[in-house]
Design a protein around this motif. Sequence first.
Motif, PDB file in Angstrom:
ATOM      1  N   ASN A   1       0.921  -1.237  -0.069  1.00  0.00           N
ATOM      2  CA  ASN A   1       0.004   0.152   0.007  1.00  0.00           C
ATOM      3  C   ASN A   1       0.972   1.368   0.019  1.00  0.00           C
ATOM      4  O   ASN A   1       0.389   2.377  -0.354  1.00  0.00           O
ATOM      5  CB  ASN A   1      -0.935  -0.012   1.266  1.00  0.00           C
ATOM      6  N   GLN A   2       2.047   1.186   0.506  1.00  0.00           N
ATOM      7  CA  GLN A   2       2.965   2.526   0.366  1.00  0.00           C
ATOM      8  C   GLN A   2       3.734   2.444  -0.873  1.00  0.00           C
ATOM      9  O   GLN A   2       4.643   3.218  -0.790  1.00  0.00           O
ATOM     10  CB  GLN A   2       3.787   2.220   1.748  1.00  0.00           C
ATOM     11  N   ASN A   3       3.395   1.563  -1.851  1.00  0.00           N
ATOM     12  CA  ASN A   3       4.268   1.614  -3.018  1.00  0.00           C
ATOM     13  C   ASN A   3       5.582   0.885  -3.022  1.00  0.00           C
ATOM     14  O   ASN A   3       6.445   1.105  -3.645  1.00  0.00           O
ATOM     15  CB  ASN A   3       4.104   2.780  -3.785  1.00  0.00           C
ATOM     16  N   ASP A   4       6.059   0.344  -1.981  1.00  0.00           N
ATOM     17  CA  ASP A   4       7.229  -0.294  -1.566  1.00  0.00           C
ATOM     18  C   ASP A   4       7.214  -1.686  -2.514  1.00  0.00           C
ATOM     19  O   ASP A   4       5.895  -2.397  -2.386  1.00  0.00           O
ATOM     20  CB  ASP A   4       7.866  -0.620  -0.244  1.00  0.00           C
ATOM     21  N   ILE A   5       8.138  -2.154  -2.911  1.00  0.00           N
ATOM     22  CA  ILE A   5       8.237  -3.615  -3.372  1.00  0.00           C
ATOM     23  C   ILE A   5       8.570  -4.511  -2.487  1.00  0.00           C
ATOM     24  O   ILE A   5       9.395  -4.468  -1.723  1.00  0.00           O
ATOM     25  CB  ILE A   5       9.260  -3.690  -4.654  1.00  0.00           C
ATOM     26  N   VAL A   6       7.716  -5.597  -2.380  1.00  0.00           N
ATOM     27  CA  VAL A   6       7.954  -6.612  -1.165  1.00  0.00           C
ATOM     28  C   VAL A   6       8.041  -8.023  -2.155  1.00  0.00           C
ATOM     29  O   VAL A   6       7.507  -8.260  -3.106  1.00  0.00           O
ATOM     30  CB  VAL A   6       6.681  -6.793  -0.375  1.00  0.00           C
ATOM     31  N   LEU A   7       9.116  -8.613  -1.591  1.00  0.00           N
ATOM     32  CA  LEU A   7       9.462  -9.897  -2.206  1.00  0.00           C
ATOM     33  C   LEU A   7       8.654 -11.254  -1.526  1.00  0.00           C
ATOM     34  O   LEU A   7       8.652 -11.147  -0.261  1.00  0.00           O
ATOM     35  CB  LEU A   7      10.919 -10.322  -2.306  1.00  0.00           C
ATOM     36  N   TYR A   8       7.880 -12.060  -2.308  1.00  0.00           N
ATOM     37  CA  TYR A   8       7.414 -13.331  -1.707  1.00  0.00           C
ATOM     38  C   TYR A   8       7.847 -14.662  -2.491  1.00  0.00           C
ATOM     39  O   TYR A   8       8.173 -14.425  -3.625  1.00  0.00           O
ATOM     40  CB  TYR A   8       5.921 -12.913  -1.836  1.00  0.00           C
ATOM     41  N   ARG A   9       7.836 -15.693  -1.826  1.00  0.00           N
ATOM     42  CA  ARG A   9       8.025 -16.747  -2.344  1.00  0.00           C
ATOM     43  C   ARG A   9       6.961 -17.270  -3.442  1.00  0.00           C
ATOM     44  O   ARG A   9       5.870 -17.306  -3.251  1.00  0.00           O
ATOM     45  CB  ARG A   9       8.119 -18.069  -1.500  1.00  0.00           C
ATOM     46  N   GLU A  10       7.504 -17.636  -4.617  1.00  0.00           N
ATOM     47  CA  GLU A  10       6.482 -17.936  -5.789  1.00  0.00           C
ATOM     48  C   GLU A  10       5.823 -19.142  -5.419  1.00  0.00           C
ATOM     49  O   GLU A  10       4.638 -19.122  -5.951  1.00  0.00           O
ATOM     50  CB  GLU A  10       7.558 -18.219  -7.039  1.00  0.00           C
ATOM     51  N   GLU A  11       6.190 -20.049  -4.475  1.00  0.00           N
ATOM     52  CA  GLU A  11       5.664 -21.228  -4.337  1.00  0.00           C
ATOM     53  C   GLU A  11       4.225 -21.170  -3.449  1.00  0.00           C
ATOM     54  O   GLU A  11       3.453 -21.802  -3.465  1.00  0.00           O
ATOM     55  CB  GLU A  11       6.277 -22.205  -3.619  1.00  0.00           C
ATOM     56  N   CYS A  12       4.092 -19.951  -2.992  1.00  0.00           N
ATOM     57  CA  CYS A  12       2.919 -19.608  -2.223  1.00  0.00           C
ATOM     58  C   CYS A  12       1.669 -18.860  -3.052  1.00  0.00           C
ATOM     59  O   CYS A  12       0.753 -18.611  -2.620  1.00  0.00           O
ATOM     60  CB  CYS A  12       3.158 -18.513  -1.215  1.00  0.00           C
ATOM     61  N   PHE A  13       2.095 -18.619  -4.350  1.00  0.00           N
ATOM     62  CA  PHE A  13       0.980 -18.038  -5.252  1.00  0.00           C
ATOM     63  C   PHE A  13       0.889 -18.602  -6.549  1.00  0.00           C
ATOM     64  O   PHE A  13       1.565 -19.705  -6.890  1.00  0.00           O
ATOM     65  CB  PHE A  13       1.558 -16.685  -5.893  1.00  0.00           C
ATOM     66  N   LYS A  14      -0.376 -18.480  -7.339  1.00  0.00           N
ATOM     67  CA  LYS A  14      -0.641 -19.144  -8.445  1.00  0.00           C
ATOM     68  C   LYS A  14      -0.758 -17.929  -9.553  1.00  0.00           C
ATOM     69  O   LYS A  14      -1.675 -17.417  -9.018  1.00  0.00           O
ATOM     70  CB  LYS A  14      -1.933 -20.001  -8.127  1.00  0.00           C
ATOM     71  N   LYS A  15      -0.410 -18.006 -10.619  1.00  0.00           N
ATOM     72  CA  LYS A  15      -0.592 -17.033 -11.623  1.00  0.00           C
ATOM     73  C   LYS A  15      -1.867 -17.173 -12.084  1.00  0.00           C
ATOM     74  O   LYS A  15      -2.341 -18.119 -12.456  1.00  0.00           O
ATOM     75  CB  LYS A  15       0.544 -16.998 -12.581  1.00  0.00           C
ATOM     76  N   ILE A  16      -2.579 -16.047 -12.369  1.00  0.00           N
ATOM     77  CA  ILE A  16      -3.993 -16.019 -12.985  1.00  0.00           C
ATOM     78  C   ILE A  16      -3.687 -15.276 -14.021  1.00  0.00           C
ATOM     79  O   ILE A  16      -3.257 -14.379 -14.417  1.00  0.00           O
ATOM     80  CB  ILE A  16      -4.805 -15.249 -11.939  1.00  0.00           C
TER      81      ILE A  16
END
Length: 52
Positions: free
Chosen positions: A36-51
């Motif tokens: 929400n503050q327009n900072d880029i946050v990195l997350y593990r790809e395994e926790c997401f599914k591309k739509i």
Amino acid sequence: MNKYRYIKEHNNYDLKLGAEYQGYIYKKGWIAIPNNQNDIVLYREECFKKIN
């Protein structure tokens, strides 16, 4: 940017399971998602599914 759905909970992530987020592949295994503050946050790809 692409849409990703958060599908696998992770202890350190303050995200809502099943929610969709705009982001992009940062490097192999990591997705960058602006917060929400327009900072880029990195997350593990395994926790997401591309739509498409």
